[in-house]
Motif scaffolding. Structure first.
Motif, PDB file in Angstrom:
ATOM      1  N   GLY A  15       0.815  -1.212   0.000  1.00 36.84           N
ATOM      2  CA  GLY A  15       0.000   0.000   0.000  1.00 36.84           C
ATOM      3  C   GLY A  15       0.842   1.253   0.000  1.00 36.84           C
ATOM      4  N   GLY A  16       0.150   2.367  -0.121  1.00 40.15           N
ATOM      5  CA  GLY A  16       0.813   3.665  -0.164  1.00 40.15           C
ATOM      6  C   GLY A  16      -0.220   4.746  -0.327  1.00 40.15           C
ATOM      7  N   TYR A  17      -0.003   5.620  -1.275  1.00 35.94           N
ATOM      8  CA  TYR A  17      -0.863   6.780  -1.466  1.00 35.94           C
ATOM      9  C   TYR A  17      -1.362   6.775  -2.905  1.00 35.94           C
ATOM     10  N   GLY A  18      -2.693   6.743  -3.051  1.00 40.16           N
ATOM     11  CA  GLY A  18      -3.251   6.563  -4.377  1.00 40.16           C
ATOM     12  C   GLY A  18      -2.946   5.153  -4.853  1.00 40.16           C
ATOM     13  N   LEU A  19      -2.518   5.044  -6.093  1.00 44.74           N
ATOM     14  CA  LEU A  19      -2.171   3.742  -6.657  1.00 44.74           C
ATOM     15  C   LEU A  19      -0.670   3.474  -6.606  1.00 44.74           C
ATOM     16  N   ARG A  20       0.073   4.339  -5.932  1.00 40.74           N
ATOM     17  CA  ARG A  20       1.530   4.188  -5.867  1.00 40.74           C
ATOM     18  C   ARG A  20       1.919   3.450  -4.587  1.00 40.74           C
ATOM     19  N   PRO A  21       2.373   2.206  -4.690  1.00 34.92           N
ATOM     20  CA  PRO A  21       2.767   1.484  -3.483  1.00 34.92           C
ATOM     21  C   PRO A  21       4.067   2.021  -2.893  1.00 34.92           C
ATOM     22  N   VAL A  22       4.086   2.159  -1.579  1.00 30.26           N
ATOM     23  CA  VAL A  22       5.293   2.570  -0.864  1.00 30.26           C
ATOM     24  C   VAL A  22       5.922   1.370  -0.163  1.00 30.26           C
TER      25      VAL A  22
END
Length: 279
Positions: A15-22
């Motif tokens: 997961g992360g922010y929006g569709l960008r995985p962190v």
């Protein structure tokens, strides 16, 4: 042989922010009453992982269970807040609230929506949390007038008065000098023993994580690099690879600690002050 269920568990968490995985495919288990510290270099995803574990962020993939129940599907926000509390790295300082009023907000998850006044038993819990965090004499002070260490304790008291079973803290020692860092961590240690709290902390200082946690989770580039005892996880080779630090384990009066010897980068080594340890 009887086994106990982990109080908190994550599997393939991405997961992360929006569709960008962190963070990607993180799996871990936390036992009841344990203190697990999450460490890693800046940008490795430590705070993001804490937000995913506390349902502040929705995962793109994977699941989180609290006492065997999916935190996203089997808890209402109020039910989850009665069991799990998150102390973020930076808190909004409310204007005009006294310390006692701030701490009393932690009882909200235990109140029906229609009740405007806290019952006497809840105020007793507030006073207990104030005393446990050493804020009894400051209870009437406006929150914005407190020092950094006092503010950290005030927000810790707010979290404690929720009566959570699991407490997650994102770099609780940030902006505190060493005296207040040790004071806060000793307080958490005592409360853990007295209340049976399960603690998950993101800590910037590796030696503080080593001193207070029996298990450490090491993140790097958004992935779990290792999880286990401090000596198993923070080997000189792994610390060099993940942090760019040449270190050696040494014996001290508080147990094994890491002594930084040099910063390693692009084939060069820069001698460090032996008192400096930056992750």
């Amino acid at each position: 042989m009887k086994t106990t269920m982990p109080i908190l568990q994550a599997e393939n968490l991405t997961g992360g922010y929006g569709l960008r995985p962190v963070v990607r495919q993180i799996s871990l288990q936390v036992e009841r009453g344990e203190w697990l510290s999450i460490v890693g270099p800046n940008g490795s995803g430590k705070s993001t992982l804490l937000r995913l574990l506390s349902r502040v962020l929705l995962p793109l993939q994977g699941q989180v269970w609290l006492e065997g129940r999916d935190i996203h599907r089997q808890f209402t926000p109020q039910q989850l807040a009665q069991r799990l509390a998150l102390l973020p790295q930076q808190q909004r300082i409310p204007q005009g609230l006294s310390v006692r009023q701030l701490v009393s907000l932690g009882r909200a998850p235990h109140q029906p929506w229609w009740r405007w006044q806290l019952p006497r038993a809840d105020w007793q819990r507030v006073e207990q949390a104030l005393e446990q965090t050493g804020l009894g004499s400051l209870a009437a002070r406006p929150v914005e007038t407190l020092s950094g260490g006092e503010r950290q304790r005030a927000f810790l008291a707010l979290a404690l008065v929720q009566e959570p079973q699991v407490l997650l803290l994102d770099e609780p020692t940030t902006f505190l000098d060493l005296h207040y860092q040790l004071e806060l961590l000793e307080l958490l240690q005592r409360l853990k023993q007295e209340r049976g709290l399960t603690l998950i902390t993101v800590l910037h200082d590796l030696n503080l994580a080593i001193r207070y946690s029996r298990r450490i989770a090491l993140l790097g580039c958004g992935c779990m690099q290792a999880i286990g005892s401090p000596r198993e996880v923070l080997t000189p080779g792994r610390v060099r690879q993940v942090f760019g630090l040449k270190v050696e384990w040494i014996s001290t009066p508080v147990g094994g600690q890491l002594c930084p010897l040099a910063a390693v980068g692009r084939g060069e080594e820069k001698t460090l002050n032996v008192l400096e340890l930056s992750s």
